[in-house]
Design an enzyme around this catalytic site. Structure first.
Site, PDB file in Angstrom:
ATOM      1  N   ASN A 114       0.848  -1.201   0.000  1.00  0.00           N
ATOM      2  CA  ASN A 114       0.000   0.000   0.000  1.00  0.00           C
ATOM      3  C   ASN A 114       0.879   1.245   0.000  1.00  0.00           C
ATOM      4  O   ASN A 114       0.632   2.204  -0.732  1.00  0.00           O
ATOM      5  CB  ASN A 114      -0.909  -0.036   1.231  1.00  0.00           C
ATOM      6  CG  ASN A 114      -2.056   0.926   1.171  1.00  0.00           C
ATOM      7  OD1 ASN A 114      -2.501   1.325   0.104  1.00  0.00           O
ATOM      8  ND2 ASN A 114      -2.553   1.303   2.330  1.00  0.00           N
ATOM      9  N   PRO A 124      -6.749   4.134  -4.532  1.00  0.00           N
ATOM     10  CA  PRO A 124      -7.110   4.829  -3.288  1.00  0.00           C
ATOM     11  C   PRO A 124      -6.546   4.225  -2.005  1.00  0.00           C
ATOM     12  O   PRO A 124      -7.287   3.796  -1.115  1.00  0.00           O
ATOM     13  CB  PRO A 124      -8.641   4.770  -3.312  1.00  0.00           C
ATOM     14  CG  PRO A 124      -8.941   3.506  -4.038  1.00  0.00           C
ATOM     15  CD  PRO A 124      -7.877   3.378  -5.086  1.00  0.00           C
ATOM     16  N   CYS A 125      -5.239   4.246  -1.872  1.00  0.00           N
ATOM     17  CA  CYS A 125      -4.599   3.742  -0.659  1.00  0.00           C
ATOM     18  C   CYS A 125      -4.974   4.586   0.558  1.00  0.00           C
ATOM     19  O   CYS A 125      -4.873   4.117   1.691  1.00  0.00           O
ATOM     20  CB  CYS A 125      -3.095   3.666  -0.841  1.00  0.00           C
ATOM     21  SG  CYS A 125      -2.307   5.219  -1.275  1.00  0.00           S
ATOM     22  N   HIS A 126      -5.458   5.805   0.325  1.00  0.00           N
ATOM     23  CA  HIS A 126      -5.850   6.669   1.443  1.00  0.00           C
ATOM     24  C   HIS A 126      -7.079   6.124   2.179  1.00  0.00           C
ATOM     25  O   HIS A 126      -7.370   6.545   3.287  1.00  0.00           O
ATOM     26  CB  HIS A 126      -6.120   8.100   0.949  1.00  0.00           C
ATOM     27  CG  HIS A 126      -7.210   8.219  -0.050  1.00  0.00           C
ATOM     28  ND1 HIS A 126      -7.003   7.986  -1.406  1.00  0.00           N
ATOM     29  CD2 HIS A 126      -8.528   8.539   0.077  1.00  0.00           C
ATOM     30  CE1 HIS A 126      -8.145   8.166  -2.049  1.00  0.00           C
ATOM     31  NE2 HIS A 126      -9.077   8.504  -1.176  1.00  0.00           N
TER      32      HIS A 126
END
Length: 165
Positions: A114, A124-126
């Site tokens: 990630n 969308p690692c957030h």
């Protein structure tokens, strides 16, 4: 020979550097890579990415449709692909995410993959958070992660959000 292109987008989170080659977006980062952008021109793909990111920041785009390619191991590629299945405006813990990948013992490797994601926002690692609900680990800095999550919750009208002034 592969050509490199770059578009710099002014965003609510600062400058976003979008790097592409002749076919794919390869990197989207908040890091100041001005030294690497000197002499690089834009191309259709980098401009398309900038337009989609602008629409995302305006709240009119929730799903990206960009040709992307980033270097990584097959394991990392699998993690990045799975990240794209996390719904806009939602979060998941690293533990739940690793359970969904049927690989709970690889939670640290999943977290490391990630962290190696070079396609901020688009992959969308957030949306992955700590098991206790706290924000952890974001290469673009935690304040940006918080902003992105608040933005998505606000646009999708899901969950509690932080007031923006």
């Amino acid at each position: 020979m592969t050509h490199q292109y770059c578009t710099i987008l002014d965003s609510p989170l600062g400058k976003v550097s979008i790097f592409a080659d002749d076919e794919f977006v390869n990197s989207i980062t908040f890091k100041d890579k001005a030294d690497k952008t000197t002499g690089l021109r834009e191309n259709e793909i980098s401009r398309m990415a900038a337009a989609q990111l602008s629409a995302y920041f305006e709240g009119t785009l929730q799903v990206f449709s960009l040709p992307t390619s980033q270097k990584g191991t097959p394991f990392q590629q699998g993690v990045w692909e799975a990240l794209c299945s996390i719904d806009y405006g939602k979060t998941i813990s690293y533990l739940k995410f690793s359970e969904q990948q049927n690989n709970i013992l690889a939670i640290r490797a999943i977290a490391a993959a990630n962290g190696k994601n070079d396609l901020a926002i688009v992959v969308p690692c957030h949306r992955v958070i700590g098991s206790n609900g706290k924000l952890v680990g974001y290469a673009g800095e935690l304040w940006r992660k918080q902003w992105l999550l608040d933005h998505e919750r606000s646009v999708s009208q899901q969950g509690q959000m932080t007031l923006k002034f």
